[in-house]
Design a protein around this motif. Sequence first.
Motif, mmCIF file in Angstrom:
data_model
loop_
_atom_site.group_PDB
_atom_site.id
_atom_site.type_symbol
_atom_site.label_atom_id
_atom_site.label_comp_id
_atom_site.label_asym_id
_atom_site.label_seq_id
_atom_site.Cartn_x
_atom_site.Cartn_y
_atom_site.Cartn_z
ATOM 1 N N VAL A 178 -11.342 1.168 8.549
ATOM 2 C CA VAL A 178 -9.991 1.124 8.715
ATOM 3 C C VAL A 178 -9.315 1.754 7.478
ATOM 4 C CG1 VAL A 178 -8.127 -0.957 8.779
ATOM 5 C CG2 VAL A 178 -10.772 -0.737 9.439
ATOM 6 N N ASN A 179 -7.833 2.032 8.417
ATOM 7 C CA ASN A 179 -7.322 2.337 7.311
ATOM 8 C C ASN A 179 -5.928 1.598 6.916
ATOM 9 O OD1 ASN A 179 -4.823 4.366 5.666
ATOM 10 N ND2 ASN A 179 -6.469 5.885 5.784
ATOM 11 N N LYS A 180 -5.744 0.931 5.914
ATOM 12 C CA LYS A 180 -4.258 -0.021 6.365
ATOM 13 C C LYS A 180 -3.259 0.871 5.909
ATOM 14 C CE LYS A 180 -3.114 -4.532 3.835
ATOM 15 N NZ LYS A 180 -2.953 -5.280 2.724
ATOM 16 N N LEU A 198 -9.504 -7.853 11.238
ATOM 17 C CA LEU A 198 -8.656 -7.261 10.771
ATOM 18 C C LEU A 198 -7.339 -7.746 9.951
ATOM 19 C CD1 LEU A 198 -7.473 -5.167 13.990
ATOM 20 C CD2 LEU A 198 -8.152 -3.202 11.404
ATOM 21 N N HIS A 248 -6.553 -7.786 6.544
ATOM 22 C CA HIS A 248 -6.535 -6.800 6.452
ATOM 23 C C HIS A 248 -4.362 -6.494 6.699
ATOM 24 C CE1 HIS A 248 -9.719 -4.380 5.236
ATOM 25 N NE2 HIS A 248 -10.713 -5.044 6.491
#
Length: 982
Positions: free
Chosen positions: A95-97, A117, A120
Amino acid sequence: MALHWADLKKNFKGEVLTDKVTKVLYATDASAYREIPLGVVFPKDEEDIKSLIQFAHDYRATLIPRTAGTSLAGQVVGKGIIVDVSRTFTQILEVNKEESWVRLQPAVVRDELNMFLKPHGLYYGPETSTANRAMIGGMVGNNSCGSNSVVYGSARDHLMEVKGFLSDGSFVTFKDLSKAEFIEKIREIHQKKHWTLEEKIYVHIFKTLNNLDHQDRIRAEFPKRSITRRNTGYAIDELLETEVFTEDSKEPFNFCKLIAGSEGTLMFITELKIHVNPLPPKFQGVVAVHCSTVDESLRANLIALKYKPSAVELIDHYILECTKANKEQSANRFFVNGDPGAILCVELSRDTEEEIQEDAKQLEAEMRANGFGYDFPLVLGPDVKRIWSLRKAGLGLLSNLPGDEKAVAVIEDTAVDVEDLPEFIIEFNQILEKNGMFCVHYAHAATGELHLRPIINLKTHEGKAQFRLIAEEISALVKKYKGSLSGEHGDGRLRGEFIKEQIGEENYALIKELKAVWDPENIFNAGKIVDTPPMDEFLRYYPGQITPEFKTAFRFKDQDILQHAEQCNGSGDCRKSHLSGGTMCPSYMATKNEKDTTRARANILRETLTRSNKPNRFDSDEIKEVLDLCLACKACKSECPSNVDMAKLKMEFLHQYYKDNGVPLRSWLVGNYPKLNKIASKFPKLYNGVFKNESLRRIANWTVGFHPDRTMPLLAEHTFKDWFRKEHGDSAGQGNKKVQLFVDEFTNYNDVEIGKKAVDVLIRLGYTVKLEDHAESGRSYLSKGLLNAAKRLANVNVSLYSEIITEEVPLVGIEPSAILTFRDEYPDLVSEHLVEKAQELAKNVLTFEEFIGRLVDAKEVDRSIFTQEKRLIKLHGHCQQKAVSSLIPSKKMLSLPQNYEVQLIPSGCCGMAGSFGYEKEHYELSMKIGELVLFPTVRAQANDVLIAAAGTSCRHQIHDGTKRTALHPIEILWGAIDHQTL
């Protein structure tokens, strides 16, 4: 060419199944189609996928990728090798917030992705009605949208990158390419003498879309670009609008636009990178615009869109009628006023509830000014989910129609410009009326798509002709409006035949050529989108099919047993996991095996009862095998939108199967458990001595086929009935009001102290407790399909109680599975002359909790008699209580002490399910089900927390799984009485 599966198995790490049962279970999806596959495989990793591609090359077979199997156009049905990745390709990888993306495998469930998710602050927008079991790979394959596409668009709009295999087994990655990068790539390819398949693909698309004539024809013939839901053929129109081919475009080139909606026909995806959004605004509200007609609602929709809704969904009166007969959804009708012709559900998502209320007020005023709508209830808070639950249940609810006529998926996915929708629907309904047909209307008004399902009997020649005729005529109508024949469900084999008409012959030739370049040997999902078989071949039902009249012990209202199984339309609600809540289906939740779903059980029943050549079509080891892990928990009776009662079907199957195969000894022993207990109750110390001794218990368990690790219920020193007669005669207490107590066979022999406390509570509440000389409930006989014996008891009990039970003097029971038999099985089981009496009796039969709950509602309980002590209670609900009754009365009852806090454990089935968890071959699965939610929750509680469970088997399972003692709610209520004040 015959397939030599041994060649595949040499290097294949996953599972390969080619047995008849598995192939039957994978012969259908949620569409009208049925075709037996060559086999079903479950790859473990990417190397297995590569091996499969080589195997398919060697034997000229086609690979059909499958996740949840909820497609409506036959995408995962065909004579190929089904590749089920739903159990293995389930990882969320990264995951790339900061950049708002997530990298994952194709079998991640959409709702479970959003659970992951949420911490996040991220959210994946596209939401199908099947979101609690639909998987991202399948959503991409069909380019799914869902109810909120007016905000979030489709799966295509969120697909950033895919990895996987081309048809030659080469591994590729497709992602954004700028115009300069694309041109450089083409230049480099042309400098080579030999091209890889990936390079051929890039050269082909450049040659195709750089042609000005092609560009003009694509723009002229493909659906209007104002239609956000477009799945017509391959999305070359989307690639055309990238900066490589369109001068004023800023869109980078990305083959992901083509892969989305390609239904697994171009490549085999093993990894995806998808864009995610910030979490939606904190507050949602739904204005439920009640309209007199569908046309009125569609014109009101154009006003609703001015208010920037997050969703606008239509529910017509046919769907609303279906909700009345569904236990779960009837409770979600709370917002419905009268019998509207249609309700337009306008969802407003805002940062505050005040904003929602203000916009809702203005929306209502404008609609009233234009003569649209007669009622505008605004629903806020948790109840919003209940509205969407009702809307999402539409597909399944349509299967509730008794008999052979069904709402068929054939023209259910048309999409037009939202401005054209009212006139389009008028013409649509005129075509139906001309052909003597009608349909239901529901779903996505905001984006110009309604799911329109005509009622057709596909078991007749006339019905099959109607299936084709209506498809042809509506295809022409969609073309007239330059719409899309598929908005989100895909072309599959249902609409592929009409793509040529929709986009023109020249464009159709282009997409056929594209498929040939990508997949020259038809390795991937042949017969979908292009070169499809006729849309009326390989249907689930065939015209003129003849099935015998089934003489069953149970009655199936307005239908026979086969038609009841056929209510399952394959929507796969039974594939949700424990993370999504609910009870259905506990065995699938534990195994994640399609074979263990309610859908699979309905499929094998339908297949065998339709096609068997045996005199007794129930004499089937295949049915027995698939139904084996059904716990008969009854969850499907209430949670399945189609109301498929698999527990009832299993009981009937066993009853019929025994006619040719005899009753197994263990089943006879379980069925006659009350009789055996009656004998053993003469010697309780001897019985308990055996089962308290671990060595003797293990030997005894092994002898009868129970698991040696399972403890056994012990006998009380005396039976409840003996105690009651000795202490009270035939009635206890001196109250002015009376109640009849039904003493089930478990309370009578094992849980006597609970029965005593129930009597004491009732007396203290001012009731005289009456006890008749009644028969057993028959629950143990029912659980093993011994229906003749169960019917005899049902007849005795109905004959007895129908004469004495009234609204003023109800029949109240302690064990849910026993007392609810009066409401659930008895009316469909008793002899014909007792049916009306059974139905009337059922109205006044209550669980103990329901009885107390009524007193609470009527304010007839003096709460001052209860302790002021603070206690926390964790309540586990009995499956049949949840399916036939409710847990609300239990919570009301346990909340009578004003400082008692009751929290529901979000568990499904405990896993015991009567004798199921005792049986040696089922014990491990039973405990695995308990470990999903129930056991960890119980173990996490402090010692002073009370664990409540009404079911005797539930309490036993909790003890065996956690070593904690669970109490019947009666015990907790009795214990809360301040006995010093009375």
